[in-house]
Design a protein around this motif. Structure first.
Motif, PDB file in Angstrom:
ATOM      1  N   UNK A 205      48.320  36.035  38.270  1.00  0.00           N
ATOM      2  CA  UNK A 205      46.896  35.721  38.219  1.00  0.00           C
ATOM      3  C   UNK A 205      46.181  36.497  39.320  1.00  0.00           C
ATOM      4  N   UNK A 206      45.145  37.249  38.942  1.00  0.00           N
ATOM      5  CA  UNK A 206      44.306  37.941  39.916  1.00  0.00           C
ATOM      6  C   UNK A 206      43.149  37.009  40.268  1.00  0.00           C
ATOM      7  N   UNK A 207      43.096  36.596  41.513  1.00  0.00           N
ATOM      8  CA  UNK A 207      42.091  35.633  41.964  1.00  0.00           C
ATOM      9  C   UNK A 207      41.094  36.345  42.873  1.00  0.00           C
ATOM     10  N   UNK A 236      47.720  36.818  43.075  1.00  0.00           N
ATOM     11  CA  UNK A 236      47.269  37.942  43.881  1.00  0.00           C
ATOM     12  C   UNK A 236      45.799  37.712  44.223  1.00  0.00           C
ATOM     13  N   UNK A 237      45.487  37.629  45.500  1.00  0.00           N
ATOM     14  CA  UNK A 237      44.130  37.282  45.934  1.00  0.00           C
ATOM     15  C   UNK A 237      43.375  38.525  46.380  1.00  0.00           C
ATOM     16  N   UNK A 248      36.994  33.306  40.803  1.00  0.00           N
ATOM     17  CA  UNK A 248      37.148  33.979  39.514  1.00  0.00           C
ATOM     18  C   UNK A 248      38.631  34.286  39.338  1.00  0.00           C
ATOM     19  N   UNK A 249      39.196  33.832  38.234  1.00  0.00           N
ATOM     20  CA  UNK A 249      40.628  34.018  37.985  1.00  0.00           C
ATOM     21  C   UNK A 249      40.823  34.800  36.703  1.00  0.00           C
ATOM     22  N   UNK A 250      41.543  35.907  36.799  1.00  0.00           N
ATOM     23  CA  UNK A 250      41.932  36.661  35.608  1.00  0.00           C
ATOM     24  C   UNK A 250      43.415  36.457  35.420  1.00  0.00           C
ATOM     25  N   UNK A 251      43.762  35.837  34.311  1.00  0.00           N
ATOM     26  CA  UNK A 251      45.158  35.521  34.051  1.00  0.00           C
ATOM     27  C   UNK A 251      45.548  36.080  32.695  1.00  0.00           C
ATOM     28  N   UNK A 252      46.493  37.052  32.695  1.00  0.00           N
ATOM     29  CA  UNK A 252      46.880  37.737  31.456  1.00  0.00           C
ATOM     30  C   UNK A 252      45.622  38.311  30.827  1.00  0.00           C
TER      31      UNK A 252
END
Length: 275
Positions: A205-207, A236-237, A248-252
């Motif tokens: 997850x890109x946070x 990953x922050x 904001x979270x980008x997950x897959x």
């Protein structure tokens, strides 16, 4: 797979990976690994039998008849999760019969990657596969040995190379060296490495936040995402001043944006739309 799939097969790969997500959600490492083994078995069955491939990819056959065919063929050989997954995937549309084999193999690799992720060993598996690849490609003797038809000799050689490797790495390599399916060593390793990376992207997850998160906040966020996915998730922050507030979270392929900036942008769009 790393190979370029055309039209219908490309869309079906996306659907197949979503189906795999559901199949490995919340299971333990042993269950995920068993699913992987059975998917590799199905890959071998499809890869060696063109009539079976055509039966499962024939667009003129309806989903029900394919389901019956799958059950008659494999119900006594694989468990319910693998059987259900193949039944669901066979109902999709495919540009070519061989595409189904490639996709099932990718799912098998990703299922084992999920098992490694649950055990906290996905990093190790990727590194070990890379090390083995370098060892084989840099040795003409190893290259010749692994491309031979001597199955027992290849298995023994693989065990010697991987004495201290993880069980997932050993399993993946064993399946690889006994099923090149006409591919070069380089192409096969590339396929496996691509599939491992594809599964990794599923559990990262890109946070984005405006200010650093405390360790407690990171732990709670990781726990929440792990609960959603049903598998351990790595965070990953990234510090982004444009976020303004929230997270904001980008997950897959999914974006969960709870930042103030996004809510303000949404309100602005709503105002423009109302005029």
């Amino acid at each position: 797979m790393r190979a370029h799939l055309g039209g219908s097969s490309r869309a079906s790969l996306v659907a197949a990976r979503i189906a795999l997500d559901a199949a490995v959600k919340g299971v333990d490492a042993k269950t995920a690994s068993t699913l992987s083994s059975e998917l590799f078995f199905i890959t071998d069955v499809l890869g060696s039998n063109i009539s079976v491939r055509r039966a499962l990819t024939d667009p003129s056959r309806d989903a029900q008849s394919k389901s019956v065919f799958v059950k008659d063929l494999l119900a006594s050989k694989v468990g319910a999760p693998a059987l259900g997954l193949l039944t669901e995937i066979s109902a999709l549309r495919w540009s070519g019969a061989k595409d189904l084999v490639q996709v099932i193999e990718q799912l098998a690799i990703e299922a084992e990657a999920s098992a490694a992720n649950i055990s906290g060993e996905l990093d190790r598996v990727e590194e070990e596969i890379f090390v083995v690849f370098n060892a084989i490609t840099n040795s003409s003797e190893l290259r010749k040995a692994f491309k031979s038809d001597a199955v027992q000799a290849k298995s023994k050689l693989a065990q010697e190379i991987l004495k201290n490797a993880s069980s997932s790495t050993s399993k993946l390599l064993s399946n690889m060296v006994n099923s090149w399916r006409g591919r070069s060593i380089e192409a096969t390793f590339a396929d496996y490495q691509w599939a491992l990376a594809a599964r990794r992207n599923r559990v990262i997850a890109l946070v984005k936040v405006a200010a650093p998160l405390t360790q407690d906040q990171q732990t709670r966020l990781a726990t929440a995402l792990t609960s959603k996915v049903g598998q351990p998730v790595r965070i990953n922050i990234e510090i982004d001043p444009h976020v303004i507030g929230g997270v904001s979270v980008k997950f897959a392929d999914e974006i969960v944006d709870g930042s103030i900036s996004n809510r303000l942008a949404g309100a602005a769009r709503a105002l423009v739309g109302s005029k």
